[in-house]
Design an enzyme around this catalytic site. Structure first.
Site, PDB file in Angstrom:
ATOM      1  CD  GLN A 146      -0.006  66.942 -13.718  1.00  0.00           C
ATOM      2  OE1 GLN A 146       0.506  66.035 -13.004  1.00  0.00           O
ATOM      3  NE2 GLN A 146       0.358  68.353 -13.316  1.00  0.00           N
ATOM      4  N   GLY A 147      -4.038  64.081 -15.377  1.00  0.00           N
ATOM      5  CA  GLY A 147      -5.384  63.646 -14.650  1.00  0.00           C
ATOM      6  C   GLY A 147      -5.352  63.069 -13.483  1.00  0.00           C
TER       7      GLY A 147
ATOM      8  CB  SER B 253      -7.867  67.353  -9.591  1.00  0.00           C
ATOM      9  OG  SER B 253      -6.570  67.626  -8.998  1.00  0.00           O
TER      10      SER B 253
ATOM     11  CD  GLU C  55       2.714  69.057 -10.405  1.00  0.00           C
ATOM     12  OE1 GLU C  55       2.242  68.124  -9.960  1.00  0.00           O
ATOM     13  OE2 GLU C  55       1.719  69.861 -11.187  1.00  0.00           O
TER      14      GLU C  55
ATOM     15  CG  ASN D  70       2.679  76.624  -1.107  1.00  0.00           C
ATOM     16  OD1 ASN D  70       2.842  75.601  -1.884  1.00  0.00           O
ATOM     17  ND2 ASN D  70       3.131  77.531  -1.089  1.00  0.00           N
ATOM     18  CD  GLU D  71      -2.508  75.936   2.796  1.00  0.00           C
ATOM     19  OE1 GLU D  71      -2.615  75.668   1.568  1.00  0.00           O
ATOM     20  OE2 GLU D  71      -1.955  77.142   2.794  1.00  0.00           O
TER      21      GLU D  71
HETATM   22  C1  LIG Z   1      -3.462  76.427 -12.275  1.00  0.00           C
HETATM   23  C2  LIG Z   1      -3.928  74.954 -11.723  1.00  0.00           C
HETATM   24  C3  LIG Z   1      -3.494  74.125 -12.421  1.00  0.00           C
HETATM   25  C4  LIG Z   1      -3.814  72.645 -12.192  1.00  0.00           C
HETATM   26  N1  LIG Z   1      -3.547  71.716 -13.118  1.00  0.00           N
HETATM   27  C5  LIG Z   1      -3.793  70.432 -12.745  1.00  0.00           C
HETATM   28  C6  LIG Z   1      -3.822  69.330 -13.805  1.00  0.00           C
HETATM   29  O1  LIG Z   1      -3.399  69.762 -14.830  1.00  0.00           O
HETATM   30  N2  LIG Z   1      -4.203  68.169 -13.528  1.00  0.00           N
HETATM   31  C7  LIG Z   1      -4.786  67.751 -12.124  1.00  0.00           C
HETATM   32  O2  LIG Z   1      -4.985  66.621 -11.732  1.00  0.00           O
HETATM   33  N3  LIG Z   1      -4.889  68.789 -11.223  1.00  0.00           N
HETATM   34  C8  LIG Z   1      -4.629  70.221 -11.804  1.00  0.00           C
HETATM   35  N4  LIG Z   1      -4.696  70.996 -10.566  1.00  0.00           N
HETATM   36  C9  LIG Z   1      -5.612  70.936  -9.419  1.00  0.00           C
HETATM   37  C10 LIG Z   1      -4.622  70.650  -8.022  1.00  0.00           C
HETATM   38  O3  LIG Z   1      -3.871  69.396  -8.127  1.00  0.00           O
HETATM   39  C11 LIG Z   1      -5.472  70.813  -6.872  1.00  0.00           C
HETATM   40  O4  LIG Z   1      -6.207  72.182  -6.946  1.00  0.00           O
HETATM   41  C12 LIG Z   1      -4.858  70.649  -5.663  1.00  0.00           C
HETATM   42  O5  LIG Z   1      -4.481  69.330  -5.496  1.00  0.00           O
HETATM   43  C13 LIG Z   1      -5.894  70.763  -4.411  1.00  0.00           C
HETATM   44  O6  LIG Z   1      -6.987  70.393  -4.464  1.00  0.00           O
HETATM   45  P1  LIG Z   1      -8.245  71.042  -4.246  1.00  0.00           P
HETATM   46  O7  LIG Z   1      -8.428  72.110  -5.373  1.00  0.00           O
HETATM   47  O8  LIG Z   1      -9.209  70.174  -4.561  1.00  0.00           O
HETATM   48  O9  LIG Z   1      -8.467  71.706  -2.916  1.00  0.00           O
HETATM   49  P2  LIG Z   1      -8.721  71.121  -1.681  1.00  0.00           P
HETATM   50  O10 LIG Z   1      -7.811  70.018  -1.368  1.00  0.00           O
HETATM   51  O11 LIG Z   1     -10.034  71.020  -1.437  1.00  0.00           O
HETATM   52  O12 LIG Z   1      -8.075  72.060  -0.384  1.00  0.00           O
HETATM   53  C14 LIG Z   1      -8.717  73.373  -0.364  1.00  0.00           C
HETATM   54  C15 LIG Z   1      -7.704  74.134   0.773  1.00  0.00           C
HETATM   55  O13 LIG Z   1      -7.794  73.278   1.997  1.00  0.00           O
HETATM   56  C16 LIG Z   1      -6.432  72.861   2.432  1.00  0.00           C
HETATM   57  N5  LIG Z   1      -6.319  71.521   2.877  1.00  0.00           N
HETATM   58  C17 LIG Z   1      -6.866  70.394   2.303  1.00  0.00           C
HETATM   59  N6  LIG Z   1      -6.463  69.430   2.924  1.00  0.00           N
HETATM   60  C18 LIG Z   1      -5.590  69.888   3.959  1.00  0.00           C
HETATM   61  C19 LIG Z   1      -4.843  69.282   4.992  1.00  0.00           C
HETATM   62  N7  LIG Z   1      -4.655  67.875   5.188  1.00  0.00           N
HETATM   63  N8  LIG Z   1      -4.080  70.044   5.910  1.00  0.00           N
HETATM   64  C20 LIG Z   1      -4.169  71.398   5.646  1.00  0.00           C
HETATM   65  N9  LIG Z   1      -4.908  71.943   4.604  1.00  0.00           N
HETATM   66  C21 LIG Z   1      -5.434  71.401   3.756  1.00  0.00           C
HETATM   67  C22 LIG Z   1      -5.811  72.971   1.162  1.00  0.00           C
HETATM   68  O14 LIG Z   1      -4.216  73.425   1.370  1.00  0.00           O
HETATM   69  C23 LIG Z   1      -6.441  74.322   0.400  1.00  0.00           C
HETATM   70  O15 LIG Z   1      -6.063  75.401   0.928  1.00  0.00           O
HETATM   71  C24 LIG Z   1      -4.546  72.386 -10.919  1.00  0.00           C
HETATM   72  C25 LIG Z   1      -4.676  73.423 -10.086  1.00  0.00           C
HETATM   73  C26 LIG Z   1      -4.643  74.797 -10.713  1.00  0.00           C
HETATM   74  C27 LIG Z   1      -5.009  75.886  -9.504  1.00  0.00           C
END
Ligand SMILES: Cc1cc2nc3c(=O)[nH]c(=O)nc-3n(C[C@H](O)[C@H](O)[C@H](O)COP(=O)(O)OP(=O)(O)OC[C@H]3O[C@@H](n4cnc5c(N)ncnc54)[C@H](O)[C@@H]3O)c2cc1C
Lengths: 392, 339
Positions: free
Chosen positions: A124-125, A127, A244, A375-376
């Site tokens: 899945q794409g 991010s 999901e 979870n946030e």
């Molecule tokens: C094991 C794993 C598998 C994954 N697989 C996929 C995949 O197959 N395809 C895909 O597309 N993505 C995948 N992801 C990515 C995942 O969807 C993102 O990591 C997730 O959406 C969070 O985005 P980020 O990592 O950019 O963190 P950020 O959005 O930068 O967040 C960083 C921190 O800031 C907090 N934060 C951000 N915004 C807010 C807000 N509005 N309020 C409160 N807190 C906030 C977050 O909760 C987090 O603690 C995967 C991630 C992991 C860890």
């Protein structure tokens, strides 16, 4: 109130159990490595041949037309005998419900049977480097190509789970850059062997190459690879995202099986007689972990009772997602504390307990509160959409 | 598989909820704090009239002959409205105990009165130092080791204790076996006492769910209304996350409480574990919810002028009666690990 299964459902359980006990492979390496993935695909094909890969799908697509209750039973049995995590899950559990809901007949016939058979493997794409929690901030573009009847993609996806081993990706792409943030996106299905696609594996926290970056350089996809309407991708993607968070991706069977293994680990550690005080002091934590898995199972029975009557979980699926992800961390954390000095040993270490599975499980569990919407973000959803607090 | 209440059960619940909304508003809870007796006979009589008090009494004795599952939604509503009278003791514990374990003469003597509202019963099992509502009770069921006795209230000497929840009435008691009738003894009495304890714990857990739901509802209403920095405080993320955590706790305690009632009603082999899980989760949930509710109310919640404290204090009291979370967690650990 009736917490018993029908004779037909029990017969389904018995059939599943018998087949799984005879066939589930033991000790497969991680599916998030190239060699492991290949072995997992072999296992998935075997599941499919016996028509156990997609039990809830209609028979014409390779399923058994099983009810939601039977699906839950299958999952319980699958994890009870130690079945490995499904490397097909992003297709079967996330994309497939979306295809069933939004796909054309042609798309269903083309994609679903091959997905069930593990002939096509989907990642899945969503991010992108600058769009994680704020998914609507994606920048990867798909530009209209009327001449060829399709779209030309440029941009980058990241954290794509098992992207380096799959042959298809589904995701969101911006098709109308002028439109407001949540509109102007389209849900596209993209073959990873298309010209212009580059995939680079990225090592995860646990050392496996489970992540990938996917680069798109003038990648052409034809119109038949649009899922749902053009510029309507956000709504379609939200359907995938709710699968999901909700019970399809993380059925209780997986956690209940892990909780039973934790109880078993406590008993083995107690019998071994080492560090008796520590083992004794962890009794309540083991009980609490076990109960949390059980609470998740019971909550699922309530939800499925509703679903069967056509009452959807709606935003409450965010509560589900927070709960299973936190309970998974707690379970594995408790196991590591039981292991004490052996906790840090990983699978390649000769004295690792249970093949290092608990540290591996712990590392994987730690990603639960991050993926599928952190979870946030889920707590924001619960507050705003379950409890009705003001957005601003 | 059907993990839900029937239409009839929900209808009955709605009727009782409406009754409590009218007859047990917060002003009434406040009255229970201030009044010396703190219980009004008319509400109990009306509940008896509706069939609530005799819900678990067999039809042969004038009751409804219903079970723990039917009773659960009613107790949840009693919790939601912080109704202070001894429903747990009379309806959830004593009536089923007499039905299952008492000789015919004793059952015939007390059960019809329970069903028609003229007999209020309370209970003391071993390890329970205090008795609820001895001051209005007609009947005490008490355990001494492997014997369970029925003692008419006039033979019980009681000393009031004072609970943090001013609507509760707790007593230390003394009584003599000469004034008591033996209900059951030996192994059967131990089993009956254990079953009575499970019923009390599950019923209290059901009340804790209602209390928790109400604390969340009050807090949601407050944070939507209350403005600071020019906006509702409910728009602040820290406030939202407190409330989301509260909702999470109740959401996963609730099915466990239902499962305990189901286990009791169906004679589940794992009923001790099911009940202990329910009470453990409901107690933990109520404690978390109470903290979050108070924090989000700020100082107004820290007064006795605001109603919130009725719910906070009831939830503290019930969280630790009939076994607190730690006690029940240990019991589950024993059942899981020492088998
Ligand atoms: C094991 C794993 C598998 C994954 N697989 C996929 C995949 O197959 N395809 C895909 O597309 N993505 C995948 N992801 C990515 C995942 O969807 C993102 O990591 C997730 O959406 C969070 O985005 P980020 O990592 O950019 O963190 P950020 O959005 O930068 O967040 C960083 C921190 O800031 C907090 N934060 C951000 N915004 C807010 C807000 N509005 N309020 C409160 N807190 C906030 C977050 O909760 C987090 O603690 C995967 C991630 C992991 C860890």
């Amino acid at each position: 109130m009736d917490l018993t299964f029908t004779p037909a459902e029990e017969a389904f359980r018995a059939e599943a159990r018998e087949w799984l006990e005879a066939n589930v492979p033991v000790g497969l390496p991680s599916g998030d490595t190239a060699e492991g993935f290949a072995l997992h695909v072999e296992w998935e094909k075997k599941l499919f041949e016996a028509r156990w890969s997609v039990v809830s799908w209609p028979e014409e697509f390779g399923g058994r037309g099983a009810s939601l209750w039977e699906w839950l039973i299958f999952e319980e049995e699958y994890y009870r005998v130690g079945g490995p995590q499904r490397v097909t899950q992003n297709g079967i559990f996330l994309l497939a419900p979306t295809i069933f809901e939004f796909g054309t007949d042609e798309q269903k016939e083309r994609f679903l049977p091959r997905m069930a058979a593990a002939d096509d493997l989907w990642c899945q794409g969503w991010s992108e480097p600058d769009a994680g929690s704020d998914l609507a901030g994606i920048k990867s573009r798909a530009a209209r190509d009327d001449e060829r009847g399709g779209w030309v993609i440029n941009g980058q996806k990241t954290w794509t789970t098992r992207g380096a081993f799959c042959n298809w990706v589904f995701g969101l792409f911006r098709t109308d850059p002028e439109a407001a943030r949540h509109s102007g996106m389209t849900y596209l299905l993209v073959p990873l062997d298309a010209p212009g696609v580059t995939v680079r594996g990225v090592e995860r926290l646990d050392g496996d190459e489970g992540f990938a970056e996917v680069f798109f350089d003038d990648v052409f996809v034809s119109d038949d690879l649009v899922l749902g309407g053009v510029n309507e991708g956000w709504g379609v993607a939200m359907a995938t995202a709710s699968s999901e968070r909700g019970l399809t991706l993380r059925s209780p069977g997986r956690f209940c099986a892990a909780a039973d293994r934790l109880v078993d680990l406590w008993k083995r550690q107690a019998a071994a007689g080492e560090y008796p005080e520590r083992i004794d002091s962890l009794r309540s934590d083991v009980a609490q972990s076990w109960m949390e898995a059980e609470a998740y199972r019971l909550a699922t029975l309530v939800d499925v009772t509703g679903l069967v009557k056509g009452v959807s979980q709606g935003a409450r699926s965010s509560l589900t997602k927070i709960y299973w992800s936190e309970l998974d961390v707690k379970l594995n954390e408790t196991a590591l504390r039981l292991l004490g000095p052996a906790a840090e040993l990983i699978e390649t270490s000769p004295d690792a307990v249970d093949g290092g599975a608990w540290m591996k499980g712990f590392e994987f569990a730690l990603s639960g509160p991050i993926y599928a919407g952190t979870n946030e973000i889920q707590r924001n959803v619960v507050a705003e959409r379950v409890l009705g607090l003001p957005r601003k | 598989m059907q993990f839900a209440f029937t239409e009839d059960q929900l209808l009955f619940r709605d009727t009782v909820a409406e009754f409590f909304a009218n007859e047990c508003p917060p002003e009434k809870v406040r009255w229970s704090w201030d009044d010396a007796v703190g219980r009004d006979a008319s509400t109990w009589a009306a509940l008896a009239e509706m069939g609530v008090i005799g819900l678990t009494v067999p039809e042969a004795f004038g009751g409804m002959g219903m079970n723990e599952i039917d009773l659960l939604p009613i107790l949840t509503e009693a919790g939601r409205y912080a109704y202070p009278a001894p429903l747990v003791e009379t309806v959830a514990v004593v009536a089923p105990l007499l039905t299952e374990s008492a000789p015919a003469a004793i059952a015939e003597k007390w059960l019809p009165g329970i069903a028609d509202g003229s007999v209020i019963a309370t209970v003391q099992l071993d390890d329970q130092p205090f008795v609820n509502d001895m001051h209005i009770a007609n009947l005490l069921i008490a355990q001494r080791g492997d014997q369970l006795f029925a003692i008419p209230a006039e033979h019980v000497r009681s000393t009031p204790q004072v609970s943090v929840d001013g609507a509760r009435r707790l007593f230390s008691i003394e009584w003599d076996e000469a004034d008591a009738e033996l209900v059951v003894s030996g192994e059967a009495a131990l089993q009956a006492a254990n079953r009575a304890f499970d019923r009390g714990a599950a019923a209290t857990a059901a009340q804790l769910i209602g209390l928790s739901e109400q604390m969340i509802a009050m807090t949601v209403a407050y944070v939507v209304d209350r403005k600071q920095f020019g906006v509702p405080i409910g728009s602040f993320q820290a406030v939202k996350h407190h409330l989301a955590d509260a909702e999470l706790k109740v959401s996963f305690a609730r099915p466990a409480v239902w499962a305990a009632a189901y286990g009791l009603a169906n004679g589940s082999a794992d009923v001790d574990r099911e009940v202990s899980m329910a009470k453990c989760f409901a107690s933990d949930a109520a404690e978390v919810v109470a903290r979050k509710a108070l924090q989000n109310h700020g100082a107004i919640g820290y007064t006795t002028e605001h109603d919130l404290h009725f719910w906070l204090k009831r939830s503290w009291a019930l969280a630790s009666s009939w076994g607190d979370a730690a006690w029940h967690r240990r019991r589950v650990a024993h059942l899981l690990l020492d088998a």
